[in-house]
Design a protein around this motif. Structure first.
Motif, mmCIF file in Angstrom:
data_model
loop_
_atom_site.group_PDB
_atom_site.id
_atom_site.type_symbol
_atom_site.label_atom_id
_atom_site.label_comp_id
_atom_site.label_asym_id
_atom_site.label_seq_id
_atom_site.Cartn_x
_atom_site.Cartn_y
_atom_site.Cartn_z
ATOM 1 N N ILE A 190 0.859 -1.191 0.000
ATOM 2 C CA ILE A 190 0.000 0.000 0.000
ATOM 3 C C ILE A 190 0.893 1.238 0.000
ATOM 4 O O ILE A 190 0.698 2.169 -0.777
ATOM 5 N N PHE A 191 1.911 1.198 0.876
ATOM 6 C CA PHE A 191 2.830 2.340 0.926
ATOM 7 C C PHE A 191 3.578 2.486 -0.393
ATOM 8 O O PHE A 191 3.721 3.601 -0.915
ATOM 9 N N ASP A 192 4.065 1.357 -0.918
ATOM 10 C CA ASP A 192 4.828 1.409 -2.182
ATOM 11 C C ASP A 192 4.006 2.076 -3.282
ATOM 12 O O ASP A 192 4.537 2.868 -4.064
ATOM 13 N N PRO B 37 -4.793 -0.133 -9.435
ATOM 14 C CA PRO B 37 -5.244 1.134 -9.999
ATOM 15 C C PRO B 37 -4.410 2.340 -9.548
ATOM 16 O O PRO B 37 -4.270 3.296 -10.298
ATOM 17 N N THR B 38 -3.815 2.286 -8.332
ATOM 18 C CA THR B 38 -2.976 3.412 -7.895
ATOM 19 C C THR B 38 -1.731 3.518 -8.769
ATOM 20 O O THR B 38 -1.378 4.609 -9.239
ATOM 21 N N TYR B 39 -1.070 2.374 -8.990
ATOM 22 C CA TYR B 39 0.087 2.382 -9.890
ATOM 23 C C TYR B 39 -0.327 2.865 -11.282
ATOM 24 O O TYR B 39 0.401 3.607 -11.949
ATOM 25 N N PHE B 40 -1.507 2.430 -11.707
ATOM 26 C CA PHE B 40 -1.978 2.828 -13.036
ATOM 27 C C PHE B 40 -2.209 4.341 -13.091
ATOM 28 O O PHE B 40 -1.855 5.004 -14.070
ATOM 29 N N LEU B 41 -2.786 4.861 -11.997
ATOM 30 C CA LEU B 41 -3.031 6.309 -11.927
ATOM 31 C C LEU B 41 -1.716 7.080 -12.047
ATOM 32 O O LEU B 41 -1.649 8.122 -12.721
ATOM 33 N N VAL B 42 -0.666 6.548 -11.402
ATOM 34 C CA VAL B 42 0.653 7.188 -11.498
ATOM 35 C C VAL B 42 1.090 7.240 -12.963
ATOM 36 O O VAL B 42 1.546 8.285 -13.452
ATOM 37 N N GLN B 43 0.904 6.121 -13.657
ATOM 38 C CA GLN B 43 1.282 6.086 -15.084
ATOM 39 C C GLN B 43 0.474 7.100 -15.891
ATOM 40 O O GLN B 43 1.020 7.789 -16.750
ATOM 41 N N VAL B 44 -0.828 7.183 -15.595
ATOM 42 C CA VAL B 44 -1.700 8.128 -16.309
ATOM 43 C C VAL B 44 -1.160 9.548 -16.142
ATOM 44 O O VAL B 44 -0.985 10.289 -17.121
ATOM 45 N N VAL B 45 -0.871 9.900 -14.893
ATOM 46 C CA VAL B 45 -0.416 11.263 -14.588
ATOM 47 C C VAL B 45 0.918 11.559 -15.283
ATOM 48 O O VAL B 45 1.096 12.609 -15.902
ATOM 49 N N ILE B 46 1.832 10.576 -15.199
ATOM 50 C CA ILE B 46 3.164 10.794 -15.784
ATOM 51 C C ILE B 46 3.078 10.980 -17.294
ATOM 52 O O ILE B 46 3.596 11.957 -17.850
ATOM 53 N N TRP B 47 2.411 10.054 -17.958
ATOM 54 C CA TRP B 47 2.396 10.102 -19.418
ATOM 55 C C TRP B 47 1.547 11.256 -19.941
ATOM 56 O O TRP B 47 1.805 11.772 -21.023
ATOM 57 N N GLN B 48 0.552 11.632 -19.138
ATOM 58 C CA GLN B 48 -0.248 12.811 -19.500
ATOM 59 C C GLN B 48 0.666 14.046 -19.523
ATOM 60 O O GLN B 48 0.573 14.897 -20.411
ATOM 61 N N ALA B 49 1.561 14.110 -18.524
ATOM 62 C CA ALA B 49 2.468 15.261 -18.448
ATOM 63 C C ALA B 49 3.547 15.189 -19.529
ATOM 64 O O ALA B 49 3.893 16.196 -20.135
ATOM 65 N N LEU B 50 4.067 13.977 -19.751
ATOM 66 C CA LEU B 50 5.177 13.837 -20.704
ATOM 67 C C LEU B 50 4.726 14.013 -22.152
ATOM 68 O O LEU B 50 5.473 14.538 -22.972
ATOM 69 N N LEU B 51 3.519 13.544 -22.454
ATOM 70 C CA LEU B 51 3.053 13.611 -23.843
ATOM 71 C C LEU B 51 1.857 14.556 -23.966
ATOM 72 O O LEU B 51 0.910 14.299 -24.717
ATOM 73 N N ALA B 52 1.924 15.652 -23.203
ATOM 74 C CA ALA B 52 0.799 16.594 -23.173
ATOM 75 C C ALA B 52 0.551 17.223 -24.541
ATOM 76 O O ALA B 52 -0.585 17.518 -24.912
ATOM 77 N N ASP B 53 1.630 17.407 -25.309
ATOM 78 C CA ASP B 53 1.486 18.091 -26.609
ATOM 79 C C ASP B 53 1.084 17.141 -27.738
ATOM 80 O O ASP B 53 1.215 17.482 -28.912
ATOM 81 N N GLY B 54 0.609 15.951 -27.385
ATOM 82 C CA GLY B 54 0.162 14.990 -28.397
ATOM 83 C C GLY B 54 1.307 14.263 -29.077
ATOM 84 O O GLY B 54 1.108 13.638 -30.125
#
Lengths: 268, 272
Positions: A190-192, B37-54
Motif C-alpha cells: 500500500i505504501f509502495d 489502480p494506484t500504480y496505473f493512476l501514477v502512469q496516467v499522470v506521468i504520461w499525461q504530463a510527458l506527452l501533453a502536446d500529443g
C-alpha cells in the motif's frame, strides 16, 4: 532522563547487532539482496533517462533535476527502510502467531524493541543507489539558484530529515494496520503504491491531487520539497507541507499508542 | 486415458482446495484493487504530463500507452505466481520430504495450486480492475481475438509458473534463495515489459529479449490482447507469436524437468 536515553540506545544497539549478526549468516544472500534493492529502485530513474532520451520530459525540469528529485527520495528511503520498515513484517508475523505479547512483557519500550529486532541491512542498497544517483545528477544542476547555496543545502538537509521522519510515520501506520488486518503480508505494498507519487515533480499533478499529496498523505515531503529547496525554488506550500508532515507523524504515534492499548492478543 | 482422467481429477481437487483456502483471506487479494489502480493512476499522470502536446514515444501515443499499461495490469494479475517461494520454503524447512511421498509430481501439484489461486484472482482481482479501468479511466480492454488471447494468456500463465519453478529449484543448491529470487524476479519483470514497453528499450536489447522466455509471460499476451506484435523490428502475426510462445513453454518445461532431476539428487531432507 539522560540515563534512560543512554539505556534505550544501549538496548537498541544490542538488538541491532543481533539482527545484523543473524543476517550475516547468509552473506551471499545479503549481498544479492542489497544489489536487488539498489536495482529495483533505479527502475524509475532509468525510465526517466529513457524518456528524456526520447525527447520528452517534465515541463520546467531538466533531466538531471528530475533525477535529483528521485535520488532524494531514494536517499530518504535508504535511511528509513533499514531501520523502520522491517517492523511491519515483524509485527504482522508476531501478531499472527500470537507471540507479540513477548515484546509487551519486556521492560523496555515496545516500539524500541520492535525497531531493534527488525533491522534490515539489505535495504542499505537503496541508500547506495540514491547516493550514486545523487552524485551523478548534482554536478549538472545549479544549487540554490540565485539564493545562497549553503542555505539551500541546510534547508535540503533539514527537509531530508523530515522525509525520513515521515517515512517512519508511514512504517508505523502500516504496523498499526497489522493489528487489525491480521496476517496480511501485503501491507507495505500500500505504501509502495502511494509513495510512487513522490518520484515526480509537482507540476504534473492537478490542484486537488496536490492538496491530497501535500496535506492529507504527506508524500510531497519525501522527494519534491527537499529537491526544490536544493534547486533554489522552494514551493509556496512548503510551510504548510512541513506542518502537515509533522502532524501526520504525531497522529500516527497517537494511533500506535491506541493500538497497543487495545491489543488483546491472538487476533488483535 | 484413465491416467489422464485421474490426473485431471486430482488437478481439479487441488485447485478447488487452494481456491477455498485463499477465499478465507479475501482482504489479502482485495488490496490489489487499491494497489493496481494506484500504480496505473501514477502512469496516467506521468504520461499525461510527458506527452501533453500529443507527441509519441517509441511509437506509442498517450492512448496507446494507457492501453498498454492497462493490459499489463490485467495480464500480470492473471499470471501472478509464487511457486518459487513455495518450493524453496519446502526444501529449506525439510517439509519437501512429505511432498516426495505423494503419488503425484510436485510440479503438477504446484501448478494445480496456482490454477486454484488464480481462479479466485480472476473474479476478485482481474475483473474488478478491468471494470475500474473501464469506468474510471475509460479504458475498455477488449481482446482483438478472444480465442488467441485466452490461449496466449494460458501459455503466459504456464511460462510464468515454469520460470518461477526453475528459480525455486535453486534451493537445492543454495541455503537461502531470497536474494536470488528477488533478483531474477526483478529482471523477469523488466524483461517482460511490466515497467516499460519493450519497444522503448535499445534495439540490441530488444533482439536479445526476443529469445528469452520473459517476454512471453506478459509482453506477448498484452500484444495479443491489443491485436499486434512487434519486437526488435520483428513483426509477427498473432498465430505465429502464440506458436513461439507454445515452443517456449515446451522448452521451459524441459528445463524445469532437468533442474528438478539434478536438484533432487542433492536433496537429503532436513537441511537439503
Amino acid at each position: 532522563m539522560i540515563a534512560r536515553l543512554r539505556d534505550g540506545l544501549a538496548v537498541y544497539f544490542c538488538l541491532l547487532r543481533g539482527a545484523l549478526a543473524a543476517r550475516m549468516t547468509d552473506r551471499a544472500d545479503l549481498g544479492i539482496s542489497m544489489i536487488i534493492m539498489l536495482l529495483a529502485d533505479l527502475v524509475v530513474p532509468l525510465t526517466t533517462l529513457l524518456v528524456y532520451q526520447h525527447g520528452a520530459g517534465f515541463t520546467g525540469w531538466q533531466r538531471d533535476e528530475a533525477l535529483l528529485l528521485q535520488a532524494t527520495f531514494l536517499i530518504a528511503k535508504g535511511i528509513a527502510f533499514p531501520f523502520c520498515f522491517g517492523m511491519i513484517w515483524t509485527t504482522t508475523e508476531l501478531v499472527r502467531e500470537g507471540t507479540f505479547e513477548l515484546l509487551l512483557l519486556k521492560p523496555r519500550s515496545t516500539l524500541l524493541l520492535l525497531l531493534g529486532h527488525s533491522f534490515q541491512p539489505e535495504d542499505t542498497g537503496k541508500l547506495l543507489g540514491g547516493i550514486a544517483l545523487f552524485c551523478l545528477a548534482l554536478p549538472n544542476v545549479t544549487i540554490g539558484a540565485d539564493a545562497d547555496s549553503s542555505a539551500a543545502l541546510l534547508g535540503f538537509a533539514a527537509l531530508l530529515l523530515l522525509a525520513v521522519l515521515t517515512l517512519f510515520g508511514f512504517a508505523l501506520l502500516m504496523t498499526c494496520l497489522s493489528f487489525v488486518w491480521i496476517g496480511n503480508s501485503r501491507l507495505q505494498e500500500i505504501f509502495d503504491a502511494v509513495s510512487a507519487f513522490a518520484l515526480y515533480p509537482h507540476g504534473i499533478f492537478t490542484r486537488s491531487a496536490l492538496g491530497w499529496l501535500t496535506w492529507v498523505i504527506p508524500v510531497s515531503v519525501l522527494g519534491y520539497l527537499p529537491a526544490s529547496v536544493l534547486l533554489g525554488r522552494p514551493d509556496p506550500a512548503l510551510p504548510l507541507a512541513v506542518g502537515g508532515a509533522l502532524c501526520f507523524v504525531l497522529v500516527v504515534i497517537g494511533l500506535w499508542r491506541m493500538m497497543l492499548a487495545r491489543y488483546a492478543s491472538a487476533g488483535g | 486415458m484413465n491416467r489422464l482422467l485421474a490426473a485431471w481429477r486430482s488437478t481439479c481437487a487441488i485447485a478447488y482446495a487452494t481456491y477455498q483456502e485463499w477465499a478465507a483471506y479475501r482482504s489479502h487479494m482485495l488490496i490489489s484493487l487499491f494497489i493496481g489502480p494506484t500504480y496505473f493512476l501514477v502512469q496516467v499522470v506521468i504520461w499525461q504530463a510527458l506527452l501533453a502536446d500529443g507527441g509519441t514515444i517509441g511509437g506509442y501515443d498517450r492512448t496507446a500507452l494507457m492501453s498498454y499499461y492497462g493490459a499489463v495490469l490485467i495480464v500480470s494479475t492473471l499470471v501472478f505466481d509464487f511457486a518459487d517461494w513455495n518450493l524453496q520454503m519446502l526444501i529449506r524447512s525439510g517439509k519437501f520430504l512429505t511432498v516426495l511421498l505423494r503419488p503425484m509430481s510436485h510440479r503438477g501439484f504446484a501448478l494445480s495450486q496456482k490454477l486454484g489461486h488464480r481462479c479466485l484472482g480472476l473474479w476478485m482481482e482481474a475483473l474488478p480492475i478491468w471494470l475500474i479501468l473501464w469506468l474510471v479511466f475509460s479504458i475498455r480492454l477488449v481482446p482483438a481475438s478472444t480465442g488467441w488471447f485466452v490461449l496466449s494468456l494460458a501459455l503466459g500463465f504456464l511460462i510464468m509458473f515454469l520460470v518461477n519453478y526453475c528459480v525455486g529449484t535453486l534451493a537445492f543448491w543454495l541455503t537461502r534463495t531470497a536474494g536470488a529470487r528477488r533478483l531474477i524476479g526483478f529482471l523477469r519483470d523488466v524483461c517482460a515489459g511490466v515497467f516499460l514497453p519493450l519497444a522503448l528499450f535499445p534495439h540490441e536489447l530488444q533482439q536479445l529479449l526476443f529469445f528469452l522466455p520473459f517476454q512471453f509471460i506478459t509482453y506477448v499476451p498484452v500484444q495479443v490482447l491489443l491485436g499486434h506484435y512487434e519486437l526488435a523490428g520483428i513483426r509477427l502475426g498473432i498465430p505465429e507469436i502464440v506458436g513461439c510462445q507454445a515452443l517456449m513453454a515446451l522448452l521451459m518445461w524441459g528445463l524445469s524437468e532437468l533442474l528438478w532431476r539434478l536438484g533432487i539428487r542433492r536433496f537429503s531432507a532436513a537441511g537439503a
